[in-house]
Design a protein around this motif. Sequence first.
Motif, PDB file in Angstrom:
ATOM      1  N   LYS B  12       0.831  -1.207   0.000  1.00  0.00           N
ATOM      2  CA  LYS B  12       0.000   0.000   0.000  1.00  0.00           C
ATOM      3  C   LYS B  12       0.862   1.252   0.000  1.00  0.00           C
ATOM      4  O   LYS B  12       0.578   2.220  -0.706  1.00  0.00           O
ATOM      5  CB  LYS B  12      -0.894   0.027   1.244  1.00  0.00           C
ATOM      6  CG  LYS B  12      -2.072  -0.891   1.147  1.00  0.00           C
ATOM      7  CD  LYS B  12      -3.050  -0.671   2.289  1.00  0.00           C
ATOM      8  CE  LYS B  12      -4.068  -1.800   2.297  1.00  0.00           C
ATOM      9  NZ  LYS B  12      -4.947  -1.748   3.448  1.00  0.00           N
ATOM     10  N   MET B  16       1.030   4.192  -2.803  1.00  0.00           N
ATOM     11  CA  MET B  16       0.839   5.615  -2.497  1.00  0.00           C
ATOM     12  C   MET B  16       1.995   6.416  -3.078  1.00  0.00           C
ATOM     13  O   MET B  16       1.806   7.465  -3.681  1.00  0.00           O
ATOM     14  CB  MET B  16       0.768   5.826  -0.982  1.00  0.00           C
ATOM     15  CG  MET B  16      -0.587   5.521  -0.403  1.00  0.00           C
ATOM     16  SD  MET B  16      -0.579   5.547   1.403  1.00  0.00           S
ATOM     17  CE  MET B  16      -0.127   7.216   1.738  1.00  0.00           C
ATOM     18  N   ARG B  19       1.627   6.953  -6.890  1.00  0.00           N
ATOM     19  CA  ARG B  19       0.712   8.052  -7.214  1.00  0.00           C
ATOM     20  C   ARG B  19       1.377   9.404  -7.068  1.00  0.00           C
ATOM     21  O   ARG B  19       1.239  10.280  -7.894  1.00  0.00           O
ATOM     22  CB  ARG B  19      -0.431   8.030  -6.199  1.00  0.00           C
ATOM     23  CG  ARG B  19      -1.735   7.467  -6.619  1.00  0.00           C
ATOM     24  CD  ARG B  19      -2.710   7.676  -5.482  1.00  0.00           C
ATOM     25  NE  ARG B  19      -3.542   8.829  -5.721  1.00  0.00           N
ATOM     26  CZ  ARG B  19      -4.830   8.752  -6.001  1.00  0.00           C
ATOM     27  NH1 ARG B  19      -5.405   7.586  -6.083  1.00  0.00           N
ATOM     28  NH2 ARG B  19      -5.529   9.846  -6.186  1.00  0.00           N
ATOM     29  N   VAL B  20       2.072   9.548  -5.931  1.00  0.00           N
ATOM     30  CA  VAL B  20       2.711  10.832  -5.649  1.00  0.00           C
ATOM     31  C   VAL B  20       3.840  11.084  -6.643  1.00  0.00           C
ATOM     32  O   VAL B  20       4.006  12.186  -7.150  1.00  0.00           O
ATOM     33  CB  VAL B  20       3.239  10.865  -4.203  1.00  0.00           C
ATOM     34  CG1 VAL B  20       3.972  12.162  -3.925  1.00  0.00           C
ATOM     35  CG2 VAL B  20       2.083  10.714  -3.220  1.00  0.00           C
ATOM     36  N   GLY B  23       2.497  12.369  -9.928  1.00  0.00           N
ATOM     37  CA  GLY B  23       2.088  13.768  -9.832  1.00  0.00           C
ATOM     38  C   GLY B  23       3.278  14.710  -9.749  1.00  0.00           C
ATOM     39  O   GLY B  23       3.322  15.759 -10.393  1.00  0.00           O
ATOM     40  N   LEU B  24       4.262  14.316  -8.946  1.00  0.00           N
ATOM     41  CA  LEU B  24       5.433  15.165  -8.746  1.00  0.00           C
ATOM     42  C   LEU B  24       6.219  15.364 -10.032  1.00  0.00           C
ATOM     43  O   LEU B  24       6.606  16.480 -10.369  1.00  0.00           O
ATOM     44  CB  LEU B  24       6.367  14.536  -7.714  1.00  0.00           C
ATOM     45  CG  LEU B  24       6.099  14.835  -6.250  1.00  0.00           C
ATOM     46  CD1 LEU B  24       7.169  14.184  -5.410  1.00  0.00           C
ATOM     47  CD2 LEU B  24       6.083  16.325  -6.009  1.00  0.00           C
ATOM     48  N   ARG B  27       4.844  17.848 -12.393  1.00  0.00           N
ATOM     49  CA  ARG B  27       5.047  19.243 -12.035  1.00  0.00           C
ATOM     50  C   ARG B  27       6.510  19.662 -12.201  1.00  0.00           C
ATOM     51  O   ARG B  27       6.805  20.768 -12.589  1.00  0.00           O
ATOM     52  CB  ARG B  27       4.574  19.481 -10.601  1.00  0.00           C
ATOM     53  CG  ARG B  27       3.068  19.263 -10.476  1.00  0.00           C
ATOM     54  CD  ARG B  27       2.564  19.546  -9.091  1.00  0.00           C
ATOM     55  NE  ARG B  27       2.595  20.967  -8.772  1.00  0.00           N
ATOM     56  CZ  ARG B  27       1.732  21.865  -9.249  1.00  0.00           C
ATOM     57  NH1 ARG B  27       0.767  21.500 -10.045  1.00  0.00           N
ATOM     58  NH2 ARG B  27       1.843  23.122  -8.898  1.00  0.00           N
ATOM     59  N   PHE B  28       7.408  18.738 -11.906  1.00  0.00           N
ATOM     60  CA  PHE B  28       8.831  19.089 -11.987  1.00  0.00           C
ATOM     61  C   PHE B  28       9.303  19.250 -13.424  1.00  0.00           C
ATOM     62  O   PHE B  28      10.235  19.996 -13.696  1.00  0.00           O
ATOM     63  CB  PHE B  28       9.710  17.997 -11.348  1.00  0.00           C
ATOM     64  CG  PHE B  28       9.584  17.902  -9.870  1.00  0.00           C
ATOM     65  CD1 PHE B  28      10.190  16.871  -9.181  1.00  0.00           C
ATOM     66  CD2 PHE B  28       8.847  18.825  -9.154  1.00  0.00           C
ATOM     67  CE1 PHE B  28      10.068  16.762  -7.807  1.00  0.00           C
ATOM     68  CE2 PHE B  28       8.725  18.718  -7.770  1.00  0.00           C
ATOM     69  CZ  PHE B  28       9.338  17.681  -7.101  1.00  0.00           C
ATOM     70  N   THR B  52      14.861  17.881  -4.798  1.00  0.00           N
ATOM     71  CA  THR B  52      13.589  18.512  -4.473  1.00  0.00           C
ATOM     72  C   THR B  52      12.867  17.757  -3.370  1.00  0.00           C
ATOM     73  O   THR B  52      12.239  18.355  -2.498  1.00  0.00           O
ATOM     74  CB  THR B  52      12.684  18.578  -5.720  1.00  0.00           C
ATOM     75  OG1 THR B  52      13.408  19.179  -6.769  1.00  0.00           O
ATOM     76  CG2 THR B  52      11.439  19.398  -5.436  1.00  0.00           C
ATOM     77  N   VAL B  53      12.949  16.440  -3.418  1.00  0.00           N
ATOM     78  CA  VAL B  53      12.219  15.652  -2.422  1.00  0.00           C
ATOM     79  C   VAL B  53      12.998  15.511  -1.123  1.00  0.00           C
ATOM     80  O   VAL B  53      12.433  15.641  -0.037  1.00  0.00           O
ATOM     81  CB  VAL B  53      11.896  14.250  -2.999  1.00  0.00           C
ATOM     82  CG1 VAL B  53      11.238  13.380  -1.951  1.00  0.00           C
ATOM     83  CG2 VAL B  53      10.976  14.391  -4.198  1.00  0.00           C
ATOM     84  N   LYS B  55      16.208  17.023  -0.396  1.00  0.00           N
ATOM     85  CA  LYS B  55      17.178  18.102  -0.131  1.00  0.00           C
ATOM     86  C   LYS B  55      18.624  17.656  -0.294  1.00  0.00           C
ATOM     87  O   LYS B  55      19.531  18.267   0.255  1.00  0.00           O
ATOM     88  CB  LYS B  55      17.015  18.682   1.293  1.00  0.00           C
ATOM     89  CG  LYS B  55      15.613  19.038   1.664  1.00  0.00           C
ATOM     90  CD  LYS B  55      15.167  20.308   0.968  1.00  0.00           C
ATOM     91  CE  LYS B  55      13.837  20.759   1.509  1.00  0.00           C
ATOM     92  NZ  LYS B  55      12.846  21.063   0.535  1.00  0.00           N
ATOM     93  N   ARG B  77      17.280  10.429   4.140  1.00  0.00           N
ATOM     94  CA  ARG B  77      16.604  11.339   5.058  1.00  0.00           C
ATOM     95  C   ARG B  77      15.550  10.679   5.938  1.00  0.00           C
ATOM     96  O   ARG B  77      15.272  11.128   7.041  1.00  0.00           O
ATOM     97  CB  ARG B  77      15.945  12.484   4.279  1.00  0.00           C
ATOM     98  CG  ARG B  77      16.923  13.494   3.756  1.00  0.00           C
ATOM     99  CD  ARG B  77      17.523  14.314   4.852  1.00  0.00           C
ATOM    100  NE  ARG B  77      16.522  15.166   5.438  1.00  0.00           N
ATOM    101  CZ  ARG B  77      16.289  16.417   5.074  1.00  0.00           C
ATOM    102  NH1 ARG B  77      16.991  16.967   4.130  1.00  0.00           N
ATOM    103  NH2 ARG B  77      15.350  17.123   5.665  1.00  0.00           N
ATOM    104  N   PHE B  98       7.574   3.667   0.352  1.00  0.00           N
ATOM    105  CA  PHE B  98       6.963   4.846  -0.270  1.00  0.00           C
ATOM    106  C   PHE B  98       7.905   5.427  -1.320  1.00  0.00           C
ATOM    107  O   PHE B  98       7.488   5.802  -2.426  1.00  0.00           O
ATOM    108  CB  PHE B  98       6.649   5.880   0.809  1.00  0.00           C
ATOM    109  CG  PHE B  98       5.947   7.118   0.306  1.00  0.00           C
ATOM    110  CD1 PHE B  98       6.650   8.265   0.002  1.00  0.00           C
ATOM    111  CD2 PHE B  98       4.569   7.132   0.135  1.00  0.00           C
ATOM    112  CE1 PHE B  98       6.006   9.411  -0.466  1.00  0.00           C
ATOM    113  CE2 PHE B  98       3.916   8.270  -0.329  1.00  0.00           C
ATOM    114  CZ  PHE B  98       4.635   9.405  -0.622  1.00  0.00           C
TER     115      PHE B  98
END
Lengths: 181, 135
Positions: B12, B16, B19-20, B23-24, B27-28, B52-53, B55, B77, B98
């Motif tokens: 799961k 998730m 999906r993210v 989307g990311l 945009r990037f 970006t995610v 740093k 991180r 994730f």
Amino acid sequence: MSRPAHRRPEYHKINKDLFVLTYGALVAQLCKDYEKDEDVNKYLDTMGYGIGTRLIEDFLARSCVRRCHSYSEITDIIAQVAFKMYLGITPSVTCNNSSRNEFSLILDKNPLVEFVEELPAGRSSLCYCNLLCGIIRGALEMVHLAADVTFLQDRLKGDSVTEIGITFLKKLDERKYRRKK
Amino acid sequence: MRAEENGRCITKLENMGFRVGQGLIERFTKDTARFKDELDIMKFICKDFWTTVFKKQIDNLRTNHQGIYVLQDNKFRLLTQMSAGKQYLEHASKYLAFTCGLIRGGLSNLGIKSIVTAEVSSMPACKFQVMIQKL
């Protein structure tokens, strides 16, 4: 999104898109897991509660707020310091009753819903941002304040504003906050 | 029972992340030029996307030039706040799932189908393995 904190040398900001998209993925996954809106709302609240009980420490360490003497002060701090620190927005505060224990936060902008056009079909009772209610409730409980926190209005549901209602209940630690009228 | 539930949770989380990631990356890469090739895309993931995610950039990228890439992050991180010993090693996979999805989702929207796995040998360093699926 947050003001620089001079007390903590190292504090982390997250990419806004990542944050908003991740929250959306969380809600989407909960919707897959639970058929009923009430269940999704409940779990968002429960998760938020877990976050709130820990977030309060981070908040107190970074904000150095003074001790509050009224529910009104506390609500102002939630709106003007906490929301600003973590979400970069400042909801406005209204007091809803004469005994001054019911307040509302009116969210003009809400970054969490930036990519949400509308609630999915069949999900009309979903409180998309219910995590926030749990967070506020959990955080308050850690400073010995019991409160009911719910969404009173939600733009995603067609209301004109998004409004979070905070009702302070009987205190868990009565000594400090006894006020008559 | 425990292991099965753990496996479901990890799936799961990975979904998730997928999906993210989709989307990311959308945009990037809105304003970036077209990528030259697969390696170019992987470098983008290692540098711009990771920065970006998380740093920071990926510390080391290796490939066999046949569709397998290994991305090494020496100070991941999501693991740095945990004890550096062996105490939480078995739980690390939950924190990596994730991100595996994130990479897989990002690549997916760039037209690359892949399988992404991760392993931690010693906290907080970890490796993400990307296997490109040729259709």
